[in-house]
Design an enzyme around this catalytic site. Structure first.
Site, PDB file in Angstrom:
ATOM      1  CG  HIS A  55       8.694 -31.588  24.646  1.00  0.00           C
ATOM      2  ND1 HIS A  55       7.416 -31.640  25.982  1.00  0.00           N
ATOM      3  CD2 HIS A  55       9.682 -31.313  25.370  1.00  0.00           C
ATOM      4  CE1 HIS A  55       8.294 -31.555  27.127  1.00  0.00           C
ATOM      5  NE2 HIS A  55       9.771 -31.391  26.933  1.00  0.00           N
TER       6      HIS A  55
ATOM      7  CG  ASP B  11      -2.188  -1.228   1.048  1.00  0.00           C
ATOM      8  OD1 ASP B  11      -2.499  -1.274  -0.049  1.00  0.00           O
ATOM      9  OD2 ASP B  11      -2.653  -1.405   2.140  1.00  0.00           O
TER      10      ASP B  11
END
Length: 209
Positions: free
Chosen positions: A138, A34
């Site tokens: 994890h 933009d």
């Protein structure tokens, strides 16, 4: 191979474009921006503004979309993703040098930079960025529209909610929850859950504003 469109032709968008092409995950890249007045950036064409994206997709000018807007504008990044999610297919860029466990889930719109390690049962939610050499242990979840700077280390059983920013070399120990809209400064150590959003820095971590 597919053509990738990237919203934002600034530094982050240029990095994503470079990885997409040099890692041979996409045949071609185009930008939507933009603010740019250039017709191309680093030989990559700027084909329109964000208002032009849907029309360009109908005209088959690209196949998938990613958002290359940096951590200072996460709200804009979220707004664009939610506006376009059900209209345009979002891609996923996982660099070939990243190690991703087979049980990990990386959702659409996310970008995983070179050298990242993503362990078992990790979830990287939509439209998030993990910069160079991040390590996610994890059973950790990284929320939507979140940005992790280079070498962020997150231990196991951590939940980071959406729209968070973690600065370079910051560390989060295990079993921590970080509320949405939280910013963690470079080199900070998070040793307890953050329940109030804001800016935190230091070791030990302290609330700034």
């Amino acid at each position: 191979m597919k053509t990738l469109a990237i919203i934002g032709a600034g530094d982050l968008g240029q990095q994503i474009a470079h990885f997409a092409l040099s890692d041979q995950q996409y045949k071609k890249v185009v930008f939507f921006d933009d603010f740019s007045i250039k017709k191309s950036v680093n030989s990559i064409p700027v084909i329109g503004k964000t208002a032009d994206i849907e029309k360009a997709f109908v005209l088959k000018q690209f196949d998938e979309l990613l958002i290359g807007i940096g951590y200072k504008h996460l709200d804009v990044k979220k707004h664009l993703f939610e506006r376009l999610e059900n209209k345009i297919p979002f891609g996923k860029l996982i660099h070939s040098t990243a190690w991703v466990d087979s049980t990990a889930i990386i959702e659409s719109g996310s970008v995983i930079y070179p050298g990242c390690v993503i362990d078992a049962r990790v979830i990287i939610k939509k439209n998030s960025v993990l910069n160079i050499s991040c390590s996610i242990a994890h059973d950790t979840t990284i929320g939507k529209h979140t940005f992790l700077s280079p070498r962020v280390a997150v231990a196991g059983f951590v939940t980071i909610e959406e729209l968070c920013f973690l600065g370079i070399n910051s560390t989060v120990i295990d079993n921590i929850n970080i509320i949405n809209n939280t910013q963690i400064g470079a080199g900070s150590l998070v040793v307890k859950s953050i329940v109030k959003c804001g800016l935190y820095i230091g070791n030990p971590l302290r609330f700034i504003r």
